[in-house]
Design an enzyme around this catalytic site. Structure first.
Site, PDB file in Angstrom:
ATOM      1  N   LYS A  19       0.777  -1.208  -0.072  1.00  0.00           N
ATOM      2  CA  LYS A  19      -0.002   0.126  -0.045  1.00  0.00           C
ATOM      3  C   LYS A  19       1.000   1.377   0.033  1.00  0.00           C
ATOM      4  O   LYS A  19       0.733   2.080  -0.733  1.00  0.00           O
ATOM      5  CB  LYS A  19      -1.006  -0.086   1.216  1.00  0.00           C
ATOM      6  CG  LYS A  19      -2.059  -1.228   1.264  1.00  0.00           C
ATOM      7  CD  LYS A  19      -3.076  -0.889   2.502  1.00  0.00           C
ATOM      8  CE  LYS A  19      -2.298  -0.815   3.965  1.00  0.00           C
ATOM      9  NZ  LYS A  19      -1.760  -2.153   4.161  1.00  0.00           N
ATOM     10  N   ARG A  94      -8.531   2.646   9.629  1.00  0.00           N
ATOM     11  CA  ARG A  94      -8.167   1.285   9.887  1.00  0.00           C
ATOM     12  C   ARG A  94      -9.003   0.490  10.652  1.00  0.00           C
ATOM     13  O   ARG A  94      -8.969  -0.571  11.133  1.00  0.00           O
ATOM     14  CB  ARG A  94      -6.873   1.207  10.709  1.00  0.00           C
ATOM     15  CG  ARG A  94      -6.823   1.991  11.980  1.00  0.00           C
ATOM     16  CD  ARG A  94      -5.115   1.678  12.751  1.00  0.00           C
ATOM     17  NE  ARG A  94      -5.193   0.577  12.993  1.00  0.00           N
ATOM     18  CZ  ARG A  94      -3.982  -0.131  13.257  1.00  0.00           C
ATOM     19  NH1 ARG A  94      -2.739   0.678  12.835  1.00  0.00           N
ATOM     20  NH2 ARG A  94      -3.781  -1.371  13.833  1.00  0.00           N
ATOM     21  N   ARG A 132      13.055  -7.474   4.950  1.00  0.00           N
ATOM     22  CA  ARG A 132      13.524  -6.125   4.757  1.00  0.00           C
ATOM     23  C   ARG A 132      14.671  -6.032   5.902  1.00  0.00           C
ATOM     24  O   ARG A 132      14.474  -6.506   7.174  1.00  0.00           O
ATOM     25  CB  ARG A 132      12.207  -5.174   5.271  1.00  0.00           C
ATOM     26  CG  ARG A 132      11.152  -4.995   4.406  1.00  0.00           C
ATOM     27  CD  ARG A 132      10.396  -3.650   4.997  1.00  0.00           C
ATOM     28  NE  ARG A 132       9.109  -3.806   4.083  1.00  0.00           N
ATOM     29  CZ  ARG A 132       7.746  -3.348   4.639  1.00  0.00           C
ATOM     30  NH1 ARG A 132       7.965  -3.160   6.020  1.00  0.00           N
ATOM     31  NH2 ARG A 132       6.875  -3.419   3.958  1.00  0.00           N
ATOM     32  N   ARG A 165      14.234  -3.867  11.438  1.00  0.00           N
ATOM     33  CA  ARG A 165      13.314  -3.124  12.417  1.00  0.00           C
ATOM     34  C   ARG A 165      12.470  -3.996  13.269  1.00  0.00           C
ATOM     35  O   ARG A 165      12.098  -4.868  12.593  1.00  0.00           O
ATOM     36  CB  ARG A 165      12.492  -2.101  11.617  1.00  0.00           C
ATOM     37  CG  ARG A 165      13.295  -1.030  10.761  1.00  0.00           C
ATOM     38  CD  ARG A 165      12.289  -0.047  10.144  1.00  0.00           C
ATOM     39  NE  ARG A 165      10.998  -0.689   9.604  1.00  0.00           N
ATOM     40  CZ  ARG A 165       9.949  -0.383   9.386  1.00  0.00           C
ATOM     41  NH1 ARG A 165       9.750   0.961   9.562  1.00  0.00           N
ATOM     42  NH2 ARG A 165       8.921  -0.938   9.037  1.00  0.00           N
ATOM     43  N   ARG A 176       0.873  -7.840  13.910  1.00  0.00           N
ATOM     44  CA  ARG A 176       0.178  -6.809  12.958  1.00  0.00           C
ATOM     45  C   ARG A 176      -0.685  -7.318  11.962  1.00  0.00           C
ATOM     46  O   ARG A 176      -1.834  -6.689  11.814  1.00  0.00           O
ATOM     47  CB  ARG A 176       1.243  -6.238  11.986  1.00  0.00           C
ATOM     48  CG  ARG A 176       2.301  -5.089  12.914  1.00  0.00           C
ATOM     49  CD  ARG A 176       3.467  -4.825  12.013  1.00  0.00           C
ATOM     50  NE  ARG A 176       3.090  -4.110  10.774  1.00  0.00           N
ATOM     51  CZ  ARG A 176       4.034  -3.727   9.797  1.00  0.00           C
ATOM     52  NH1 ARG A 176       5.249  -4.439  10.075  1.00  0.00           N
ATOM     53  NH2 ARG A 176       3.801  -2.988   8.617  1.00  0.00           N
TER      54      ARG A 176
END
Ligand SMILES: [Zn+2]
Length: 221
Positions: A19, A94, A132, A165, A176
């Site tokens: 997104k 959200r 990542r 991270r 999440r």
């Protein structure tokens, strides 16, 4: 403009579906600002606005910022001159409370134009996010599978250490996803019922998803 209509696009999809990436691409192409709650929070906290101070009082207690505070921040942001033609929403609304408030906010301008759902398999989402790596020195972003650095663990640009991270760690990503299914996924049915939900295959290359999104927004205008 002039007819009072604005183009509001609400991007939906699991964390990792792309997104944010698509919102940035669309921003440039459509000349509409991308609005993410992360950016809005950072702005309000940094400038110590009334809402920023209020939000911080909750965060300092380890509490969630109430919807009404987030909603007011978004309302303020949408009143800025650069939002005069609409906006691309990334991460807001959200949950259903925010979605209903957003509908009220944008109703005078023709409502939400289209809600593209960038769909992606959970396992693929986890793989994308947990792979990542970010450079401690310059912030460059790599991916262990899709965009690896030349030397593992080191930035190509400055040799800085690459790290994962906290947000991208497997246990955080699972959480999440859980929060997404619990709070945000109901928006899929919500926008479907309004006949503005369009599902796109997020497993396609970024460029293909982008082209389909542009066509979608054009068609809905
Ligand atoms: Zn670097």
């Amino acid at each position: 403009m002039g007819d009072g209509k604005r183009t509001y696009v609400v991007l939906l999809g699991v964390p990792g579906a792309g997104k944010g990436t698509q919102a940035r691409l669309l921003e440039e192409k459509l000349k509409l600002p991308q609005i993410s709650t992360g950016d809005i929070f950072r702005y309000n906290l940094k400038n110590q606005t009334e809402l920023g101070v209020l939000a911080k009082s909750y965060m300092d207690q380890g509490a969630l910022v109430p919807d009404e505070v987030t909603i007011r921040m978004v309302e303020d942001r949408l009143a800025q001159p650069d939002c005069a033609a609409g906006a691309i929403m990334d991460g807001f609304p959200r949950n259903l409370v925010q979605a209903k408030a957003f509908d009220t906010m944008v109703a005078p301008y023709g409502g939400v134009r289209v809600a593209p759902l960038i769909s992606l398999d959970d396992e693929e989402a986890v793989r994308r996010i947990t792979g990542r790596r970010v450079c401690r020195t310059c912030g460059a972003v790599y991916h262990v599978d899709f965009n690896p650095s030349e030397v593992a663990g080191k930035c190509d640009l400055d040799g800085g250490e690459l790290y994962q991270r906290d947000d991208d760690k497997p246990e955080t990503v699972r959480h999440r996803l859980y929060v997404y299914y619990k709070q945000t996924a109901p928006l899929i049915g919500y926008y479907y019922a309004k006949s503005i939900l369009v599902e796109l295959d997020g497993a396609q290359p970024i460029e293909s998803v982008y082209e389909q999104l542009v066509a979608l927004v054009d068609k809905s205008s």
